[in-house]
Design a protein around this motif. Structure first.
Motif, PDB file in Angstrom:
ATOM      1  N   SER A   1      -3.595  -4.106  -2.046  1.00 38.85           N
ATOM      2  CA  SER A   1      -4.589  -3.153  -2.958  1.00 38.85           C
ATOM      3  C   SER A   1      -6.489  -4.438  -2.267  1.00 38.85           C
ATOM      4  O   SER A   1      -7.161  -3.969  -2.506  1.00 38.85           O
ATOM      5  CB  SER A   1      -4.284  -3.298  -4.208  1.00 38.85           C
ATOM      6  OG  SER A   1      -5.767  -2.852  -4.896  1.00 38.85           O
TER       7      SER A   1
ATOM      8  N   LEU B   1      -5.670   0.222   0.258  1.00 36.87           N
ATOM      9  CA  LEU B   1      -5.477   1.575  -0.578  1.00 36.87           C
ATOM     10  C   LEU B   1      -3.988   2.500  -0.675  1.00 36.87           C
ATOM     11  O   LEU B   1      -3.126   2.361  -1.813  1.00 36.87           O
ATOM     12  CB  LEU B   1      -6.459   2.056  -1.006  1.00 36.87           C
ATOM     13  CG  LEU B   1      -7.820   1.578  -1.813  1.00 36.87           C
ATOM     14  CD1 LEU B   1      -9.120   2.109  -2.148  1.00 36.87           C
ATOM     15  CD2 LEU B   1      -7.268   0.205  -2.738  1.00 36.87           C
TER      16      LEU B   1
ATOM     17  N   ALA C   1      -0.931   0.567  -0.926  1.00 39.12           N
ATOM     18  CA  ALA C   1      -1.031  -0.253  -1.650  1.00 39.12           C
ATOM     19  C   ALA C   1      -0.164   0.914  -2.459  1.00 39.12           C
ATOM     20  O   ALA C   1       1.142   0.762  -3.290  1.00 39.12           O
ATOM     21  CB  ALA C   1      -2.350  -0.848  -3.104  1.00 39.12           C
TER      22      ALA C   1
ATOM     23  N   ALA D   1      -5.766   1.613  -7.939  1.00 46.05           N
ATOM     24  CA  ALA D   1      -5.695   2.145  -6.262  1.00 46.05           C
ATOM     25  C   ALA D   1      -6.344   3.522  -6.052  1.00 46.05           C
ATOM     26  O   ALA D   1      -7.016   3.115  -5.534  1.00 46.05           O
ATOM     27  CB  ALA D   1      -4.462   1.590  -5.922  1.00 46.05           C
TER      28      ALA D   1
END
Length: 131
Positions: free
Chosen positions: A20, A25, A28, A52
């Motif tokens: 992140s 993203l 993550a 996220a």
């Protein structure tokens, strides 16, 4: 939870944080999801996955994750604050106001909160090609 399982939860969670911070993203979100699968009561993983999702523009998913984090940890002021921000961006003003008030009552500093909101909007404004 068994010790080995907790090690995996911690590994996926830490990797999600790192991804992140790098702006990765999707990775993550995958890592937070793995941590949640291993420990469905891990409020912080839901919260971080919500962050996220929000950064990824997936506000409805973010709201779902913040809500789950709050259900697991009713005094999670940051989750209330960020869910309020997501509601605000979704145009749900009354729900936003309720969450932001709850966060403030739990001790989220209004100056810090406002600063974060302004920085987020400034960043979004620039991403949209404005200077």
């Amino acid at each position: 939870m068994q010790e080995r399982n907790q090690e995996l939860v911690d590994k996926y969670y830490a990797r999600g944080i790192a991804a992140s911070e790098k702006g990765e993203l999707e990775l993550a979100i995958e890592d937070y999801t793995e941590a949640i699968t291993l420990d469905p009561k891990f409020a912080q993983a839901y919260y971080q996955r919500g962050l996220a999702h929000a950064k990824n523009g997936e506000l409805d998913k973010a709201v779902e994750d913040y809500t789950t984090a709050i259900e697991l940890k009713s005094d999670y002021a940051d989750a209330y604050y960020n869910r309020g921000g997501a509601f605000l961006r979704l145009g749900k003003r009354e729900r936003a106001e309720a969450d932001l008030t709850t966060a403030r009552n739990m001790g989220v500093d209004a100056i810090t909160a406002l600063d974060k909101i302004l920085k987020d909007y400034d960043r979004a404004w620039k991403v949209l090609g404005n200077s």
